[in-house]
Design an enzyme around this catalytic site. Structure first.
Site, PDB file in Angstrom:
ATOM      1  N   TYR A   1       0.916  -1.252   0.000  1.00  0.00           N
ATOM      2  CA  TYR A   1      -0.010  -0.096   0.176  1.00  0.00           C
ATOM      3  C   TYR A   1       0.929   1.258   0.095  1.00  0.00           C
ATOM      4  O   TYR A   1       1.956   1.395   0.715  1.00  0.00           O
ATOM      5  CB  TYR A   1      -0.804   0.180   1.126  1.00  0.00           C
ATOM      6  CG  TYR A   1      -2.083  -0.941   1.288  1.00  0.00           C
ATOM      7  CD1 TYR A   1      -1.671  -2.376   1.548  1.00  0.00           C
ATOM      8  CD2 TYR A   1      -3.239  -0.602   0.831  1.00  0.00           C
ATOM      9  CE1 TYR A   1      -2.799  -3.174   1.869  1.00  0.00           C
ATOM     10  CE2 TYR A   1      -4.307  -1.563   1.007  1.00  0.00           C
ATOM     11  CZ  TYR A   1      -3.770  -2.966   1.381  1.00  0.00           C
ATOM     12  OH  TYR A   1      -4.958  -4.079   1.489  1.00  0.00           O
TER      13      TYR A   1
ATOM     14  N   HIS B   1      -6.063   1.746  -2.264  1.00  0.00           N
ATOM     15  CA  HIS B   1      -6.212   0.075  -2.499  1.00  0.00           C
ATOM     16  C   HIS B   1      -4.650  -0.208  -2.789  1.00  0.00           C
ATOM     17  O   HIS B   1      -3.742   0.566  -3.247  1.00  0.00           O
ATOM     18  CB  HIS B   1      -6.858  -0.189  -3.712  1.00  0.00           C
ATOM     19  CG  HIS B   1      -8.027  -0.093  -3.354  1.00  0.00           C
ATOM     20  ND1 HIS B   1      -9.152  -0.900  -2.940  1.00  0.00           N
ATOM     21  CD2 HIS B   1      -9.087   0.765  -4.064  1.00  0.00           C
ATOM     22  CE1 HIS B   1     -10.322  -0.419  -2.753  1.00  0.00           C
ATOM     23  NE2 HIS B   1     -10.414   0.611  -3.742  1.00  0.00           N
TER      24      HIS B   1
ATOM     25  N   LYS C   1      -4.537  -4.987  -9.583  1.00  0.00           N
ATOM     26  CA  LYS C   1      -2.980  -4.836  -8.735  1.00  0.00           C
ATOM     27  C   LYS C   1      -1.967  -5.268  -9.718  1.00  0.00           C
ATOM     28  O   LYS C   1      -2.313  -6.240 -10.499  1.00  0.00           O
ATOM     29  CB  LYS C   1      -2.862  -5.723  -7.472  1.00  0.00           C
ATOM     30  CG  LYS C   1      -4.202  -5.231  -6.595  1.00  0.00           C
ATOM     31  CD  LYS C   1      -4.075  -5.897  -5.321  1.00  0.00           C
ATOM     32  CE  LYS C   1      -5.293  -5.692  -4.408  1.00  0.00           C
ATOM     33  NZ  LYS C   1      -5.737  -4.399  -4.483  1.00  0.00           N
TER      34      LYS C   1
END
EC number: 4.6.1.16
Lengths: 394, 429
Positions: A300, A308, A349
């Site tokens: 993070y 996120h 991600k």
């Protein structure tokens, strides 16, 4: 079909100011020197004084140090006192509440459930999520209803069915069976809530939750930052564990079954994980376990309260040193890589393969020089992304 | 507060509508069913002035029983059948003959005509154009050429498949790219599973940067910092820790993070272009296979520009495992630095740099004919100081600037920058 159908945007709860709550990215304080004012020569003296005789209130570590207990049974490090929990969570997002998803919020949620605090008072992350889920469910239900109406209109125009003009009541019965229980519960909840809040209990709730640190987090806090004191939970007389004892203990306990000190290797799960953990923490990332996303760590920027996780890290031990030439590497196949990559890209991600170059074992007697040991590992990252020909052609 | 699971899933449901332009890995267009009605305008033989390829719409799911839907479906079907039933022909002007030379595994072009040869084939010194096997199969498949055996017999499509196969090539070609064999693949290596573990012992040490050096000292606080370092910060961390000394004041977070940095990490910025000898790479288990270019009307195969992507084809039959670090390392070493695509390295945002890396490489993993593409980026987290880059840190400060007054303003100042970087880092709102 338009998805942006008129659904009144529900008013969101105001979030607390995380910039103030999480101002420190580590449980350490940095106190700047007094300012030098050019037209005031005395300020220079002030600076020099602050150097030579730093006041204890300007030390980096919290005072008193945070405390935790190592529990061999659960292989975790537990923090029970409120100040430490607060400090470790707010300053660097360390640990996880034992009864909560992430931040320890059990007490708040329970107090609200029992009506000690109001319905919208200091909402926790879980509760906000839950509300958002309900909102979304309602929105989807509404959208499905509109689509169904449109379909019925077309069918009626084609003369296949006759539309009930008066038909609000039968429509409710027609609705899918799976949507009715949801409506039932929400109605129940609405009716139940006011009854409870009207009779506030006098007794408050006792805190039953503790903060649970992973072994890597605990070692970073003690060895790296010096902000935490870990006590051996197994002995009756509370004994503080030294960093070397902790390192051996954590390395032993990273195996199942637990290994003896003599059987430890440079590629212990704990050593490899800790190298990666320390590497990313020392660069300013907030590192959290990533098992929910099929990876080892999540990174993070600033912390889970703000953004996120942008990166998902998988740790890949690498044995390039000649010492390991005989070593049979456990190598993963393509199926595994595609699985992990697919999951990561679905949650937006970027996957990072973090290669850790394992040094040969070193025979050291007595206490290990931990910084030197860590410095003998090398880290290299490679980013991974699904690549689609149709999306990269411009 | 952002939580781990639900928020990310929520973005999924919004994704098709939100314009996440550059996110490549999210929606697979090939999953959609197609509406073939647009083919009508090609099949009716009439020359439309502007045959644009239509955009694909949203998915239509199960039959809903309306005439409307079944009519659309029927139209689509008949349009497809009409399009397929039209006789395909080409004029004798662009009729190209190829002779398949079996010994060298290439097709000899009798007379190169037509637009395909702008980007395909390779001429030797005599001026004869030669096609690689994947080029032959692609052209035969699409009816662009006739292929003949050396014996003077026309080659069937089956015969062509048997002689040449090139799934990745055809896939990329059909997607519109210009595809050329990489230099490392020109001398076709049939012995792909020759496991040559070259002595790649320890990674290049100069590309790993050791624990951070003390930050460059600013102009004004030089004196004070020097003193500070003199007193506290020179000694290495004690062998048993803690790294951050007890009973010591730290003046800013930069000092703290600098001291915490213990583990050497790779930084691609430190590797000066190591694209020296590409000659030794064909022996490598993962050779670069193709250079591919985005569609470009001015492309010249005699002087190709730097490619847009490098592709390494990896059949899983030969390589059941994912590459090791040394495999990846040597692959990256054969690549030039990615300078194409406009933006300078420094102009990219930190997140972009960390996601794309200095160099990029596309792996085409072929498993029983199914191709999946994965892009690997040569990144280095060690080169980015996250603690400085973003976020309001009330007590962060850093070395420069005018002292410790006005902390509240500091807290507000970077808030805006945090937001901006949040947006640029992937458009997740």
């Amino acid at each position: 079909m338009t998805t942006n159908t008129t659904c009144p945007k529900p008013s969101r709860q105001k979030k607390p100011n995380y910039n103030i709550i999480h101002a420190d990215s580590l449980p350490l304080q940095a106190v700047p020197l007094p300012p030098l004012i050019p037209h005031n020569p005395l300020s220079l003296l002030h600076i020099i004084y602050a150097y030579l005789f730093p006041s204890p209130s300007s030390y980096a570590q919290p005072s008193p140090l945070y405390t935790a207990t190592f529990s061999k049974a659960t292989c975790s490090v537990n923090v029970t006192d409120a100040v430490s929990i607060q400090g470790l969570w707010c300053r660097g997002f360390f640990g996880k509440g034992s009864l909560s998803r992430s931040e320890p919020t059990w007490l708040t949620r329970t107090r609200r459930r029992l009506g000690v605090i109001g319905k919208n008072e200091s909402l926790t992350a879980e509760e906000l999520t839950e509300r958002r889920r309900i909102e979304r469910r309602e929105f989807k239900k509404e959208r499905a209803r509109l689509e169904k109406e449109k379909l019925e209109r077309i069918l009626a125009e084609e003369g296949k069915i006759t539309l009930d003009i008066s038909g609000e009541a039968p429509k409710a019965d027609e609705e899918d069976s799976n949507s009715t229980p949801a409506r039932g519960t929400s109605q129940e909840a609405e009716t139940r809530q006011p009854i409870i809040t009207s009779q506030r209990p006098v007794v408050d709730v006792e805190e039953l939750e503790h903060l649970q640190l992973t072994l890597e987090e605990a070692f970073f806090l003690t060895f790296g930052l010096g902000a935490l004191v870990i006590i051996d939970g197994s002995s009756n007389h509370e004994k503080q564990l030294s960093n070397n004892e902790l390192l051996n203990l954590f390395r032993m306990y990273s195996y199942t079954p637990v290994r003896e000190v003599e059987a430890l290797r440079p590629d212990d799960p704990f050593m490899v994980n800790y190298v990666v953990y320390h590497h990313f923490r020392s660069l300013g990332w907030v590192v959290k376990p990533g098992v929910k996303f099929a990876v080892d760590y999540l990174l993070y920027n600033r912390g889970p309260a703000f953004t996120h996780a942008e990166f998902a890290v998988i740790i890949m031990p690498s044995y390039s040193h000649p010492y390991w030439s005989e070593h049979q590497e456990k190598r993963q196949g393509w199926h595994w890589l595609h699985c992990v990559n697919r999951v990561s890209s679905q949650v937006k991600k970027t996957l990072i393969m973090c290669f850790v170059d394992i040094p040969p074992p070193k025979a050291e007697k007595g206490d290990v020089n931990i910084p030197a040991l860590l410095g003998s590992y090398k880290v290299r990252e490679v980013s991974l992304r699904r690549w689609l020909p149709n999306r990269n052609r411009d | 507060m952002a939580d781990l699971e639900t928020d990310d899933l929520s973005q999924l449901s919004q994704q098709p509508h939100g314009g996440g332009g550059d996110d490549s890995g999210d929606v697979d267009l090939s999953d959609e069913t197609q509406d073939f009605r647009f083919l009508g305008m090609f099949a009716q033989g009439g020359r439309k002035t502007d045959p644009t390829i239509p955009k694909r719409g949203e998915k239509d799911f199960a039959p809903d029983g309306t005439h409307l839907q079944s009519r659309i479906l029927n139209d689509s079907r008949s349009a497809m059948h009409n399009a397929l039933s039209v006789q395909r022909q080409h004029t004798s002007r662009v009729n190209v003959h190829i002779t398949w030379r079996r010994e060298i595994g290439k097709g000899e072009v009798m007379a190169a005509k037509g637009t395909h040869f702008k980007t395909m084939g390779r001429a030797d010194k005599q001026g004869t154009v030669w096609l690689e096997r994947e080029e032959v199969v692609y052209l035969v498949e699409r009816g662009g050429v006739e292929c003949w055996w050396e014996e003077g017999v026309p080659m069937s499509l089956q015969g062509c498949y048997a002689e040449c196969l090139g799934g990745v090539y055809a896939y990329l070609k059909r997607a519109g790219y210009i595809v050329q064999r990489a230099d490392t693949f020109l001398a076709e290596t049939s012995n792909t599973d020759k496991t040559t573990t070259t002595a790649l012992t320890t990674p290049l040490p100069q590309t790993y940067h050791p624990p951070l050096h003390p930050p460059p000292l600013g102009l004004f606080p030089t004196l004070t910092h020097r003193l500070l370092y003199f007193f506290n910060f020179n000694p290495p961390p004690p062998s048993t820790g803690p790294v951050i000394s007890l009973r010591t004041p730290y003046r800013n977070y930069t000092q703290i993070y600098t001291r915490l940095s213990l583990i050497p990490s790779y930084n691609p910025s430190l590797s000066t272009s190591t694209t020296t000898n590409t000659t030794n790479t064909p022996t490598h288990p993962f050779p670069l296979t193709y250079r591919i270019y985005k569609p470009n009307p001015t492309f010249k195969k005699s002087s190709p520009p730097p490619p847009d992507f490098h592709v390494a084809v990896i059949p899983t039959a030969n390589h059941p495992h994912i590459p090791t670090l040394s495999d990846i390392e040597s692959l990256f070493n054969t690549l030039p630095e990615e300078s194409k695509g406009g933006k300078e390295w420094g102009a990219k945002s930190m997140m972009q740099r960390l996601k794309e890396g200095r160099k990029g490489l596309v792996l085409a993993v072929v498993d029983g004919g199914v191709i999946s593409f994965v892009r690997m980026g040569d990144v280095g987290f060690g080169g980015e100081r996250v603690w400085q880059a973003t976020g309001p840190r009330r007590k962060g400060g850093g070395g420069g600037g005018g002292g410790g007054g006005g902390q509240k303003q500091k807290g507000k100042g970077p808030k805006g920058s945090g937001k901006v970087s949040g947006k640029s880092g992937g458009g997740r709102g």
